[in-house]
Design a protein around this motif. Structure first.
Motif, PDB file in Angstrom:
ATOM      1  N   TRP A 406       0.828  -1.215   0.000  1.00 29.62           N
ATOM      2  CA  TRP A 406       0.000   0.000   0.000  1.00 29.62           C
ATOM      3  C   TRP A 406       0.859   1.260   0.000  1.00 29.62           C
ATOM      4  CZ3 TRP A 406      -4.513  -1.287  -1.425  1.00 29.62           C
ATOM      5  CH2 TRP A 406      -5.263  -2.321  -0.862  1.00 29.62           C
ATOM      6  N   GLY A 407       0.483   2.205  -0.829  1.00 30.18           N
ATOM      7  CA  GLY A 407       1.145   3.507  -0.851  1.00 30.18           C
ATOM      8  C   GLY A 407       2.493   3.515  -1.539  1.00 30.18           C
ATOM      9  N   VAL A 412      -3.414   3.672  -6.717  1.00 30.54           N
ATOM     10  CA  VAL A 412      -4.766   4.013  -7.153  1.00 30.54           C
ATOM     11  C   VAL A 412      -5.574   2.731  -7.297  1.00 30.54           C
ATOM     12  CG1 VAL A 412      -6.164   5.224  -8.847  1.00 30.54           C
ATOM     13  CG2 VAL A 412      -3.815   5.960  -8.441  1.00 30.54           C
ATOM     14  N   ILE A 413      -6.681   2.651  -6.569  1.00 26.41           N
ATOM     15  CA  ILE A 413      -7.491   1.437  -6.609  1.00 26.41           C
ATOM     16  C   ILE A 413      -8.928   1.778  -6.953  1.00 26.41           C
ATOM     17  CG2 ILE A 413      -5.998   0.548  -4.756  1.00 26.41           C
ATOM     18  CD1 ILE A 413      -8.650   0.413  -3.069  1.00 26.41           C
ATOM     19  N   LEU A 414      -9.681   0.759  -7.361  1.00 27.58           N
ATOM     20  CA  LEU A 414     -11.111   0.875  -7.648  1.00 27.58           C
ATOM     21  C   LEU A 414     -11.859   0.031  -6.627  1.00 27.58           C
ATOM     22  CD1 LEU A 414     -13.320   1.920  -9.650  1.00 27.58           C
ATOM     23  CD2 LEU A 414     -13.066  -0.260 -10.849  1.00 27.58           C
ATOM     24  N   PHE A 428      -6.494   6.395   2.996  1.00 25.43           N
ATOM     25  CA  PHE A 428      -5.706   7.628   3.001  1.00 25.43           C
ATOM     26  C   PHE A 428      -4.555   7.533   3.997  1.00 25.43           C
ATOM     27  CE2 PHE A 428      -9.534   9.613   1.086  1.00 25.43           C
ATOM     28  CZ  PHE A 428      -8.926  10.278   0.033  1.00 25.43           C
ATOM     29  N   ASP A 429      -4.760   6.775   5.065  1.00 26.32           N
ATOM     30  CA  ASP A 429      -3.691   6.605   6.050  1.00 26.32           C
ATOM     31  C   ASP A 429      -2.525   5.803   5.492  1.00 26.32           C
ATOM     32  OD1 ASP A 429      -5.390   7.934   7.713  1.00 26.32           O
ATOM     33  OD2 ASP A 429      -5.890   6.215   8.987  1.00 26.32           O
ATOM     34  N   ARG A 430      -2.726   5.161   4.360  1.00 25.34           N
ATOM     35  CA  ARG A 430      -1.668   4.368   3.702  1.00 25.34           C
ATOM     36  C   ARG A 430      -1.238   4.993   2.376  1.00 25.34           C
ATOM     37  NH1 ARG A 430      -1.861   3.011   8.137  1.00 25.34           N
ATOM     38  NH2 ARG A 430      -2.226   0.926   9.029  1.00 25.34           N
ATOM     39  N   ASN A 431      -1.547   6.280   2.173  1.00 25.92           N
ATOM     40  CA  ASN A 431      -1.191   6.990   0.937  1.00 25.92           C
ATOM     41  C   ASN A 431      -1.771   6.335  -0.309  1.00 25.92           C
ATOM     42  OD1 ASN A 431       0.324   9.199   1.912  1.00 25.92           O
ATOM     43  ND2 ASN A 431       2.089   7.866   2.256  1.00 25.92           N
ATOM     44  N   VAL A 432      -3.005   5.899  -0.215  1.00 28.77           N
ATOM     45  CA  VAL A 432      -3.692   5.244  -1.328  1.00 28.77           C
ATOM     46  C   VAL A 432      -4.950   6.028  -1.669  1.00 28.77           C
ATOM     47  CG1 VAL A 432      -4.869   3.146  -2.104  1.00 28.77           C
ATOM     48  CG2 VAL A 432      -2.797   2.975  -0.701  1.00 28.77           C
ATOM     49  N   LEU A 433      -5.203   6.219  -2.974  1.00 30.04           N
ATOM     50  CA  LEU A 433      -6.428   6.841  -3.462  1.00 30.04           C
ATOM     51  C   LEU A 433      -7.380   5.748  -3.939  1.00 30.04           C
ATOM     52  CD1 LEU A 433      -5.267   9.897  -5.627  1.00 30.04           C
ATOM     53  CD2 LEU A 433      -6.439   9.966  -3.426  1.00 30.04           C
ATOM     54  N   ALA A 434      -8.612   5.779  -3.453  1.00 23.17           N
ATOM     55  CA  ALA A 434      -9.616   4.804  -3.861  1.00 23.17           C
ATOM     56  C   ALA A 434     -10.732   5.495  -4.619  1.00 23.17           C
ATOM     57  CB  ALA A 434     -10.182   4.083  -2.642  1.00 23.17           C
ATOM     58  N   MET A 435     -10.948   5.064  -5.856  1.00 25.73           N
ATOM     59  CA  MET A 435     -12.110   5.514  -6.619  1.00 25.73           C
ATOM     60  C   MET A 435     -13.256   4.575  -6.246  1.00 25.73           C
ATOM     61  SD  MET A 435     -13.615   7.445  -8.940  1.00 25.73           S
ATOM     62  CE  MET A 435     -12.353   8.239  -9.942  1.00 25.73           C
ATOM     63  N   SER A 606       2.932  -2.077 -20.441  1.00 21.89           N
ATOM     64  CA  SER A 606       3.972  -3.103 -20.539  1.00 21.89           C
ATOM     65  C   SER A 606       4.901  -3.083 -19.331  1.00 21.89           C
ATOM     66  CB  SER A 606       4.792  -2.908 -21.819  1.00 21.89           C
ATOM     67  OG  SER A 606       5.437  -1.642 -21.817  1.00 21.89           O
ATOM     68  N   GLN A 607       4.913  -1.979 -18.601  1.00 22.29           N
ATOM     69  CA  GLN A 607       5.724  -1.866 -17.390  1.00 22.29           C
ATOM     70  C   GLN A 607       4.875  -1.297 -16.260  1.00 22.29           C
ATOM     71  OE1 GLN A 607       9.435   0.298 -18.038  1.00 22.29           O
ATOM     72  NE2 GLN A 607       9.320  -0.114 -20.237  1.00 22.29           N
ATOM     73  N   TRP A 608       5.254  -1.620 -15.030  1.00 19.97           N
ATOM     74  CA  TRP A 608       4.568  -1.039 -13.879  1.00 19.97           C
ATOM     75  C   TRP A 608       5.085   0.375 -13.664  1.00 19.97           C
ATOM     76  CZ3 TRP A 608       0.494  -3.340 -11.713  1.00 19.97           C
ATOM     77  CH2 TRP A 608      -0.028  -2.793 -10.533  1.00 19.97           C
ATOM     78  N   PRO A 609       4.215   1.278 -13.250  1.00 18.73           N
ATOM     79  CA  PRO A 609       4.680   2.667 -13.018  1.00 18.73           C
ATOM     80  C   PRO A 609       5.727   2.733 -11.909  1.00 18.73           C
ATOM     81  CG  PRO A 609       2.273   2.516 -13.020  1.00 18.73           C
ATOM     82  CD  PRO A 609       2.788   1.116 -12.985  1.00 18.73           C
ATOM     83  N   GLU A 610       6.376   3.877 -11.828  1.00 17.52           N
ATOM     84  CA  GLU A 610       7.303   4.125 -10.721  1.00 17.52           C
ATOM     85  C   GLU A 610       6.560   4.006  -9.393  1.00 17.52           C
ATOM     86  OE1 GLU A 610      10.577   4.994 -10.788  1.00 17.52           O
ATOM     87  OE2 GLU A 610      10.734   4.913 -12.985  1.00 17.52           O
ATOM     88  N   LEU A 611       7.288   3.670  -8.350  1.00 20.57           N
ATOM     89  CA  LEU A 611       6.678   3.611  -7.028  1.00 20.57           C
ATOM     90  C   LEU A 611       6.255   5.006  -6.595  1.00 20.57           C
ATOM     91  CD1 LEU A 611       9.069   1.136  -5.156  1.00 20.57           C
ATOM     92  CD2 LEU A 611       6.954   0.618  -6.388  1.00 20.57           C
ATOM     93  N   TRP A 612       5.188   5.060  -5.820  1.00 26.74           N
ATOM     94  CA  TRP A 612       4.755   6.333  -5.262  1.00 26.74           C
ATOM     95  C   TRP A 612       5.744   6.763  -4.185  1.00 26.74           C
ATOM     96  CZ3 TRP A 612       1.336  10.035  -6.342  1.00 26.74           C
ATOM     97  CH2 TRP A 612       1.043  10.973  -5.357  1.00 26.74           C
TER      98      TRP A 612
END
Length: 817
Positions: A406-407, A412-414, A428-435, A606-612
């Protein structure tokens, strides 16, 4: 006396001569005396108190008095490297213009701040500085006239002063011709809402001067920052890229700029009356009368369309059905509505009268969704699958699959079927955005509860159409007990999740079929295992029951290559044809097929994004220099320039310059987000931003998700899928001028009023014509104009919504159940 008598007796002729000389002397003395008296009278009636030029405090005071409206310099004047938003040659017409052009005119290293203040009675005092330093010192007593004929030293406008100034001007240096031109243009500019003028400051000509109107009420929320802008009575030097004066600087000018006292000007009175007549003539607002009342969502409460649906088997009645003509009425407020509780307290409780619904508390109270507690609705942080706290459930998921991270890896999660969105609220306490999304159904106002708590959510359903998100953007898709029949109809709904999930992303499922042994759940689990296997999803882990919440979690992983697809013995579900665009998401019907995983190193996914948080600032690897960006540059340069541009605008203007108390702002929407630069610039504030990409704008939403932000597609000719009073702040950068070409602008403004909370702010950047039109429209709704200015036909408007609602009612026939 003897001498006198002797002289007169001695020589009569000499007596006559002495007498004549005496008369001449008396005449001269009397003449000189009269001259001295005349000079004394002239001096005493015209000379203002002499200022001590050697007194530093007086000099500082003079510097402040000499400050006028904010000056906007061209790049060449400020000496800065050309910025992306400043060079019209590098940008199309719709690109942001004038955003960082506003700077302070410099004279020997000192900033000269130009501003115009709107007083409580809408008085407008325009100060124009048109004399050079030597002219100021040459004029007697430091006198100087401003454009309105008032003495800038604070003296009265007596006739004697005027006459004396005229006589003195004949003996002093003549004023530049530009003074006359300025005076002439002032009389014309008085008719304009946003005007531009040219002035001379300390002998240097500055083009593109901007007239700015700052309402004094702006200082209500910016008092704290006012002290920072003062240093021994002087305004601190500002960056040449500042967009407009900060609230603290405006407050300082309130104390030093000459006022009109209790008297308004005829220009102001006439202009205000004409504006009022224009507003009242063009805009007549009514109150919407619908079954939903204060909770009216036009595209979800269209009962006329719902009644004519051939079927509701696939939740068609929960999907969007927008009226042909969007409403132009205003949604009523709930009785007893109060300003929303500020985050993070709002996560635990909200005002009952803001969302006066108790049905959900009765149905889900035992699961700790929501409870009624006096004048509050409280949220213990639970849910159907995490009765004893969402945060423990969040950590339980990561413990079962450490790669969730997490974070970091997962940003970004759904969240499908989110309920009151406690899961997203504690992420939010784990620096995660949830749609988070859920339908407007029998679970009364669940999404409205989430938004009132300060948690992102939208009203939506998995029915017959694709979700309004691009393909391959969510790091995780979560479903607790979302009541979605994933296994039916060839897995059509689960295949939609496959579309929006990143290759290598996780599907986290904790519904009852994962751990219960009743026959129905066992059959559903078997069907899900078979379906996910055919989709090449890997079952990474299936936990045993958690001791705290009594639930288990199954985590599936989407493949990162096409090998499994090609090796399947049975091609079901089928692969989508190459012509099927996985990013096409606006009103596109669902299909029972899967899109291939991109394998080319330059392809997105094709690649995972950079870490947050590194992914926020870094240009996506798939954004190539061969591609042209939205503003005409190479895509990576365009992205970087946009990012820097919004950093400057937010830090130098929005944070302190428009009178917004950001500690009370939680729910924010960027109505035309482009690259998400506005949201990225707000990353350090305790808020979230819904980035909207209009369907007729370049599709840059995948870039926003790649940055670790979120958003959705939308057509602003229709209502947004949210409840009324959902957002604290709306930001619209060159949106309304585009929308006006194909939509009813009045309906769009009514929609803005619907989704913005009372006392919420709207910031608009657009051309001057749109700014003027919006200002009139919003004033007719009794909104408060906090800031307005223009330059080079581009303008900015900051307004605050009021609690006002119209009295006259309009029946919305299609919204009556």
């Amino acid at each position: 006396m003897a001498l006198g008598k002797y002289s007169r007796i001695d020589n009569n002729n000499h007596r006559r001569s002495s007498s004549s000389s005496y008369c001449s002397t008396v005449t001269i003395v009397v003449f000189v005396g009269l001259c001295l008296v005349g000079i004394w009278i002239m001096i005493s009636s015209s000379v203002v108190p002499v200022q001590n030029e050697d007194d530093p405090a007086q000099d500082k005071k003079n510097q402040l008095k000499d400050q006028v409206t904010p000056v906007i310099n061209d790049i060449n004047d400020s000496g800065n490297t050309p910025q992306f938003e400043d060079n019209p040659g590098d940008l199309p017409e719709d690109a942001t213009k004038g955003d960082s052009n506003v700077s302070l005119a410099k004279d020997d290293g000192n900033s000269s701040l130009n501003t115009e203040e709107n007083q409580e009675n809408n008085e407008e005092t325009k100060l124009d500085e048109s004399k050079k330093d030597n002219e100021r010192s040459d004029s007697e007593g430091g006198e100087k006239n401003n454009d309105s004929g008032e003495n800038s030293g604070g003296q009265g406008d007596s006739e004697e002063n005027s006459d004396d100034k005229k006589s003195n001007s004949e003996d002093s240096n003549e004023k530049p011709d530009s003074d006359e031109n300025d005076k002439k243009s002032d009389s014309d500019d008085a008719e304009k809402k946003l005007d531009e003028s040219s002035s001379e400051t300390n002998g240097d000509n500055v083009d593109g001067q901007v007239e700015e109107k700052v309402d004094q009420n702006e200082n209500k929320e910016s008092d704290k920052s006012s002290d920072e802008a003062k240093d021994d009575g002087q305004v601190k030097n500002q960056s040449p890229n500042e967009i407009f004066p900060t609230g603290a600087q405006s407050e300082l000018l309130n104390e030093t700029i000459i006022q009109n006292g209790s008297f308004s000007t005829q220009v102001t009175e006439s202009k205000n009356e004409k504006e009022a007549q224009l507003s009242s003539k063009e805009y007549s607002w009514k109150l919407c009368n619908s079954t939903a009342g204060p909770d009216y969502i036009p595209c979800l409460d269209n009962w006329e369309a719902i009644r004519h649906l051939p079927s509701t088997k696939h939740y068609e009645h929960r999907e969007r059905h927008c009226p042909e003509e969007p409403p132009t009425c205003l949604v009523p407020l709930p009785e007893g509505y109060k300003h929303s509780i500020v985050w993070p307290n709002s996560r635990e409780k909200i005002w009952y009268y803001n969302v006066p619904h108790t049905k959900l508390a009765q149905i889900k109270g035992h699961q700790n969704w929501v409870k009624v507690s006096g004048e509050y609705l409280t949220f213990p942080g639970g849910g159907t699958q995490f009765k004893h706290g969402a945060l423990h459930y969040v950590d339980f998921i990561e413990e079962s699959v450490p790669d969730v991270a997490w974070g970091k890896r997962s940003r970004v999660i759904l969240d499908v079927g989110c309920g009151v969105a406690s899961f997203g609220g504690f992420l939010f306490d784990r620096n995660v955005l949830a749609m988070s999304f859920a339908p407007k159904d029998e679970h009364e106002a669940q999404v409205q509860f989430a938004l009132e708590r300060g948690i992102p959510a939208v009203s939506a359903v998995m029915g017959t159409k694709r979700l309004p998100y691009p393909g391959k953007v969510f790091d995780i898709v979560h479903c607790a007990r979302c009541r979605v029949p994933w296994h039916l109809e060839g897995g059509k709904l689960l295949l939609e999740l496959n579309r929006v999930l990143r290759p290598g992303g996780f599907f986290v499922w904790s519904a009852t079929p994962v751990y219960q042994k009743i026959p129905e759940d066992v059959e559903i689990w078997k069907a899900m295992v078979e379906l996910t296997k055919s989709m090449c999803w890997e079952l990474v882990n299936k936990t045993s029951k958690d001791a705290v919440n009594g639930v288990a979690v199954a985590t599936f992983k989407k493949p990162t290559s096409n090998d499994c697809y090609e090796q399947r013995s049975k091609q079901e579900p089928a692969l989508c044809p190459e012509s099927d665009d996985p990013n096409a998401a606006w009103n596109v019907p669902l299909q029972t097929c899967m899109h291939k995983v991109p394998v080319d190193a330059s392809d997105r996914g094709s690649q995972w994004p950079e870490l947050w948080p590194a992914r926020l600032e870094k240009s996506p690897y798939w954004l190539l220099s061969s591609q042209v960006g939205v503003y005409g540059k190479a895509a990576p340069e365009d992205f970087a320039a946009d990012n820097e541009h919004w950093k400057r605008v937010v830090t130098k203007s929005y944070i302190n310059g428009v009178g917004i108390n950001w500690s009370s702002v939680r729910n924010v929407m960027d109505m035309r987000a482009v690259y998400g630069g506005f949201a990225a610039a707000l990353k350090d504030l305790n808020l979230w931003v819904m980035n909207v990409i209009p369907i007729d704008s370049p599709d840059t939403l995948p870039i926003i998700y790649e940055r670790g932000l979120f958003g959705m597609y939308h057509d602003w000719c229709e209502s947004f899928s949210t409840y009324p009073r959902s957002y604290d702040l709306l930001h619209a950068d060159h949106l309304f001028s585009k929308v006006k070409k194909r939509c009813n602008l009045v309906a769009v403004v009514a929609e803005v009023d619907r989704i913005l909370r009372p006392e919420g702010k709207l910031i608009v950047r657009d051309n001057v014509e749109i700014i003027n039109e919006l200002e009139n429209m919003l004033r007719s709704m009794q909104w408060e104009v906090r800031m307005i200015y223009s330059k080079d036909k581009e303008g900015l408007l900051c307004v605050q919504k009021s609690m006002w609602r119209p009295k006259e009612v309009e029946m919305i026939t299609y919204a009556i159940a």
